[in-house]
Design an enzyme around this catalytic site. Structure first.
Site, mmCIF file in Angstrom:
data_model
loop_
_atom_site.group_PDB
_atom_site.id
_atom_site.type_symbol
_atom_site.label_atom_id
_atom_site.label_comp_id
_atom_site.label_asym_id
_atom_site.label_seq_id
_atom_site.Cartn_x
_atom_site.Cartn_y
_atom_site.Cartn_z
ATOM 1 N N THR A 52 8.158 -0.392 -7.909
ATOM 2 C CA THR A 52 9.268 -0.850 -7.090
ATOM 3 C C THR A 52 10.347 -1.500 -7.944
ATOM 4 O O THR A 52 10.051 -2.061 -8.990
ATOM 5 C CB THR A 52 8.735 -1.890 -6.075
ATOM 6 O OG1 THR A 52 7.700 -1.271 -5.322
ATOM 7 C CG2 THR A 52 9.813 -2.396 -5.173
ATOM 8 N N GLY A 95 3.952 -4.783 -5.083
ATOM 9 C CA GLY A 95 2.817 -4.648 -4.191
ATOM 10 C C GLY A 95 2.503 -5.924 -3.431
ATOM 11 O O GLY A 95 3.380 -6.602 -2.899
#
EC number: 2.3.2.2
Length: 594
Positions: free
Chosen positions: A402, A485
């Protein structure tokens, strides 16, 4: 507000307690730290640098070139939304290990004209032509694989860009995408951390392909191993396929992706490899404007987006933690780390049970974020021992890898944006000639038919990526995020506490040693309920005696390099309007301001 510019005042002694670092400011009483690093003249000794300041515009991203692109867009007349889109497009090229147009997007925007926050859920849905029974029939086991075609959901990023731009953008989308197209054609040098992740991904995808989990990797190798080997630190990477794809989008708009040549290519590719995603799924995709939700933490309103994301876990943690005098406990102390970890376990038990797509499940948001519910949950925490098993609470349901970036402009618009392909670079699948990888976010569905997050056609999976924002007295105060996460809600809570309780400035709040508790029950198919208390990971900035204290309370503690996430933030001085930017020292990015 002055204490948030680096001064600690009375907090200094409390923060020094239990922290293995050279002291704050000029305090060198702790002696040499033997790390080989230099000493700072002012500010926290552990801080990597001072915050970056600017008044006309500022961008904090995880890649130096992306931050410069954002500033170039601002200088050319674009606003913060234009700059965020341009930076995100560049990051999809430059950090393919974490994001790209095969993934999803979430954003929070502070609009100075209406003086309010807007939230965008740009996540994609499961294939319409595949039922839960169809999916289970294809599985070789009890879990959805983390890679391969069964993990693929509709990519939401491109529609997210255009939805943001339609409402707030100032300059043409073709101009926003132009820098990424130029770099994709001309090439750019791979940064240190991304080179490391690309090498790891190459090894993983070869193994996954050999195991039959990833159906094909020839396209992956052609895109990301152009010389027959993984790209490394300093190698020049060119991605002409992605340049062509971005040109199609720049010329044809979002429909080029969802109802045009790109959708046709994805459809043909998935049919060729036997995957369930179809053009119909892309045609039907839309992003959703959502109302951000908040809790007030010691006078500061902390904002997250509602499920299907996990942002409210950070709010649940903060509501529980507000009942403790964290400032008196001191940063890095055993008491602080203990109550924070226990609050995380409680919030994540609810996360595993109640977070899901609100189009399919009535998430009990008000109760989960209420003070009386937090008090009930807080009462279960014992200061002398760690919990090993944590059940979800009862919010009265019977009644019902990400990237993160942030940009601000001269007019006061601030954008908090996060975008991801999810685990391990994505599914491993690169559609023919498109130059990007499809995400594997569909692996986050549950297979339990009685679970709110159970797989269903057209449903959005539980999502990990979360942007955040803080307002104070109705005015913008901090745009921030910390990707990674399950680290994200924990990281968000830590940043808020570092700023509000421990008086750190915006850069110090990100550089300070972090914790990451792992092992909580998950809201998707995979590991079962937590029964052993999980593992508390800490950085070496936490003292050995603190670790021993935590272990005496029953925590399983280990020093590790992560994952501790990636942080970017912009703080707006409410008195002067000056922007203070910070970026993650654990990554390769920078802050640029003017």
């Amino acid at each position: 507000m002055g204490r948030l510019r680096g001064a600690l005042g009375a907090m200094g002694k409390a923060i020094l307690a239990g922290v293995v670092m050279i002291g704050w400011g000029d305090d060198l009483a702790a002696g040499p730290d033997k790390s080989g690093g230099g000493d700072r003249v002012v500010g926290a000794a552990f801080a990597t640098r001072a915050p970056v300041l600017g008044m006309n515009g500022i961008a904090a991203t995880s890649h130096p070139l992306a931050s410069q692109i954002a500033i170039d867009v601002l200088k050319a007349g674009g606003n913060a939304v234009d700059a965020a889109i341009a930076a995100n497009a560049a990051l999809g090229l430059m950090e393919p290990t974490g994001n790209g147009i095969g993934g999803d997007l979430f954003a929070i925007v502070w609009d100075p004209e209406t003086e309010r926050l807007y939230g965008l859920n740009g996540s994609g849905r499961a294939p319409l032509g595949q039922s839960l029974d169809d999916l289970k029939a294809k599985l070789d086991g009890d879990d959805i694989p983390d890679w391969g075609s069964l993990s693929v959901s509709v990519p939401g990023t491109v529609d997210g860009w255009y939805t943001l731009h339609d409402r707030f953008g100032r300059q043409p989308m073709a101009d926003n995408l132009a820098p990424a197209i130029r770099y994709a054609e001309a090439g750019f040098p791979v940064t240190q951390l991304i080179g490391y992740y690309l090498t790891r991904s190459a090894e993983a995808f070869r193994t996954l392909h050999a195991q039959g989990i990833v159906e094909e990797i020839d396209n992956y190798k052609a895109t990301y191993e152009p010389d027959g080997r993984p790209l490394g630190h300093g190698d020049v990477f060119r991605n002409p396929d992605l340049a062509r794809t971005l040109r199609l989008i720049a010329e044809g708009g979002r429909d080029a992706f969802y109802d045009g040549p790109i959708a046709d290519t994805i459809d043909a590719y998935m049919k060729r490899i036997g995957g369930p995603l179809r053009k119909r799924d892309l045609v039907d995709h839309t992003s959703t404007w959502v109302e951000p939700v908040s809790v007030n933490y010691r006078g500061y309103d902390v904002w997250e987006l509602p499920p299907n994301g996990q942002g409210i876990a950070a709010l649940q943690m903060l509501t529980i933690l507000e009942g403790y005098d964290l400032a008196a406990m001191g940063f890095g102390s055993a008491d602080y780390l203990h109550v924070s970890t226990e609050a995380k376990k409680l919030a994540f038990a609810d996360r595993a049970r109640f977070y899901a797509d609100p189009d399919f499940y009535d998430v009990p948001l008000a109760r989960l974020l209420s003070e009386d519910y937090a008090a009930e949950r807080r009462a279960t925490i014992a200061m002398d021992r760690a919990s090993t098993e944590v059940d979800p609470g009862d919010p009265k349901l019977m009644e019902g890898d990400t990237i993160y970036l942030t940009v601000a402009d001269k007019d006061g618009m601030m954008v908090s944006l996060i975008q991801s392909n999810y685990r391990g670079m994505g599914s491993g699948l690169v559609p023919d000639g498109l130059g990007f990888m499809l995400q594997d976010r569909g692996a986050l569905f549950s297979l339990d038919p009685d679970h709110p997050n159970v797989y269903a056609p057209g449903k959005r999976p539980f999502h990990t990526i979360i942007p955040a924002f803080i307002t104070k007295d109705g005015a913008p105060w901090l745009s921030f995020g910390l990707m990674g996460g399950a680290m994200q809600p924990q990281g968000h809570a830590q940043i808020v506490v570092n700023l509000v309780d421990f008086g750190m400035n915006v850069q110090e709040a990100g550089d300070a040693a972090r914790y990451n508790h792992a092992g909580s029950t998950q809201p998707f198919a995979g590991p079962g309920p937590m029964t052993d208390g999980g593992t508390l990971r800490i950085e070496t900035g936490i003292a050995q005696e603190v670790r021993m204290d935590l272990e005496a309370r029953g925590h399983d503690v280990e020093y590790t390099k992560g994952p501790f996430g990636g942080y970017q933030a912009i703080w707006r001085d409410p008195e002067t309007g000056v922007y203070w930017g910070a970026t993650e020292m654990r990554k390769d990015g920078i802050v640029v301001a003017y």
